[in-house]
Design an enzyme around this catalytic site. Structure first.
Site, short mmCIF file in Angstrom:
data_model
loop_
_atom_site.label_atom_id
_atom_site.label_comp_id
_atom_site.label_asym_id
_atom_site.label_seq_id
_atom_site.Cartn_x
_atom_site.Cartn_y
_atom_site.Cartn_z
N LYS A 54 -33.71 27.54 52.91
CA LYS A 54 -34.14 28.94 52.81
C LYS A 54 -35.63 29.01 52.54
CE LYS A 54 -29.58 30.60 51.53
NZ LYS A 54 -28.59 30.89 50.50
N GLN A 98 -28.09 31.80 44.30
CA GLN A 98 -27.24 30.94 45.13
C GLN A 98 -25.85 30.80 44.51
OE1 GLN A 98 -28.21 29.56 48.15
NE2 GLN A 98 -26.10 28.83 48.35
N ASP A 121 -28.74 39.65 49.67
CA ASP A 121 -27.44 39.11 50.10
C ASP A 121 -26.43 40.23 50.33
OD1 ASP A 121 -27.08 36.49 50.69
OD2 ASP A 121 -26.55 35.83 48.66
#
Ligand code: NAP
Length: 297
Positions: A54, A98, A121
């Protein structure tokens, strides 16, 4: 049947080029550099690889990014404090934690603590609600990638029977919700299957488009699809392979070799949905940055 292989690597490359152009315009016209903070708790090797990828992808398109590495002993309140700091930090338009988190930390509490305007997200209930309304700010990255794969490979879901296998919060539920909307890139008739589904094969055989997000290697077999189906394989599963130096290789949730013979189009694993997920994270980060312009005017 000779299937079209839907090439996620190539489609994501094109999207990343588009993002790089948009980032350059934000810098030149608004002196704005989109920023993403990625929080990694613990030392899970797979998560570390995802986070590294990422960061690298951000750098390539000109997005500022920082990874905050926290030890696996981090307490929930320490993590909440860190997120509170990042929510306030104007360098970061997106904040991503994460997943999965160590089991002593409540994933739900952490998601709830994110500023919904930075939740790239798309997991905060406000963003989930907006997705259900058909008015999303941030579409969760993997389903957003699936939609782009379909549209950019000429497989418009409108009017099709789209069957989703899997109902997770990050893939199955959001893709089903997106695909049923009366909107461009959607307007499908959607069926969702899971472990409680009876006669799974009867349902998957009626699919024009089949999205497999199950998490079990090669679960969708050739007898479960009809000729001409379009298959999106979300699964990433490690299976032993002694011929590889690593001792394993990645396969999807679909038996690619056999199912592809009956498919009109199909995504490979790797090189299908995977690269799209990161491209969509970049898209969402740029969107988060752009939103700050709208709110500051
Ligand atoms: P998950 O949270 O484990 O959910 C799996 C879902 O599949 C559950 O809803 C489960 O049903 C259902 N399921 C399991 N076995 C089934 C079966 N035999 N028939 C029908 N449904 C079945 O998984 P996830 O997070 O959605 O991930 C799914 C896969 O996608 C994994 O391989 C993951 O690694 C991969 N993934 C890839 C990306 C990417 O970027 N390419 C991103 C995210 C995930 P129940 O609800 O009844 O248990």
């Amino acid at each position: 049947m000779n299937p079209t292989i839907i090439n996620g690597t190539e489609i994501s490359r094109i999207i990343r080029e588009e993002i790089a152009t948009e980032v350059a315009v934000l810098k030149s016209d608004h002196n704005l550099i989109p920023g993403l903070a990625v929080v990694l708790v613990g030392d899970d090797p797979a998560s570390a690889v995802y986070v590294r990828n990422k960061g690298r992808a951000c750098e390539e398109v000109g997005i500022y990014s920082e990874t905050i590495n926290l030890p696996s002993t981090t307490t929930q309140s320490e993590l909440l404090n860190k997120i509170s700091d990042l929510n306030q930090d104007p360098r970061f338009h997106g904040v991503l934690v994460q997943l999965p988190l160590p089991t002593h930390i409540s994933q739900r509490s952490i998601i709830l603590s994110l500023d919904p305007k930075k939740d790239v997200d798309g997991l905060h209930p406000i963003n989930v609600g907006r997705l259900v309304e058909g008015n999303p700010n941030f579409i969760p990255c993997t389903p957003a990638g699936i939609q782009q794969l379909l549209m950019r490979s000429g497989q418009d879901p409108a009017g099709k029977h789209l069957v989703v296998c899997g109902r997770s919060d990050i893939v199955g539920k959001p893709i089903a919700i997106m695909m049923m909307q009366k909107q461009e890139g959607a307007n499908a008739t959607v069926t969702i299957c899971h472990t409680g589904t009876k006669n799974l094969g009867d349902i998957t055989r009626s699919a024009d488009i089949l999205v497999a997000a199950i998490g079990r290697p090669r679960s969708i077999t050739a007898d479960m699809v009809t000729d001409g189906v379009v298959v999106i394989d979300v699964g990433i599963n490690r299976v032993e392979d002694s011929s590889r130096r690593s001792g394993y290789r990645l396969v999807g949730d679909v038996d690619f070799e056999e199912v592809s013979k009956k498919s009109m189009a199909i995504t490979p694993v790797p090189g299908g949905v995977g690269p799209m997920t990161i491209a969509m994270l970049l898209t969402n980060t740029v969107k988060a940055a752009r939103l700050t312009l709208e709110t500051s005017n």
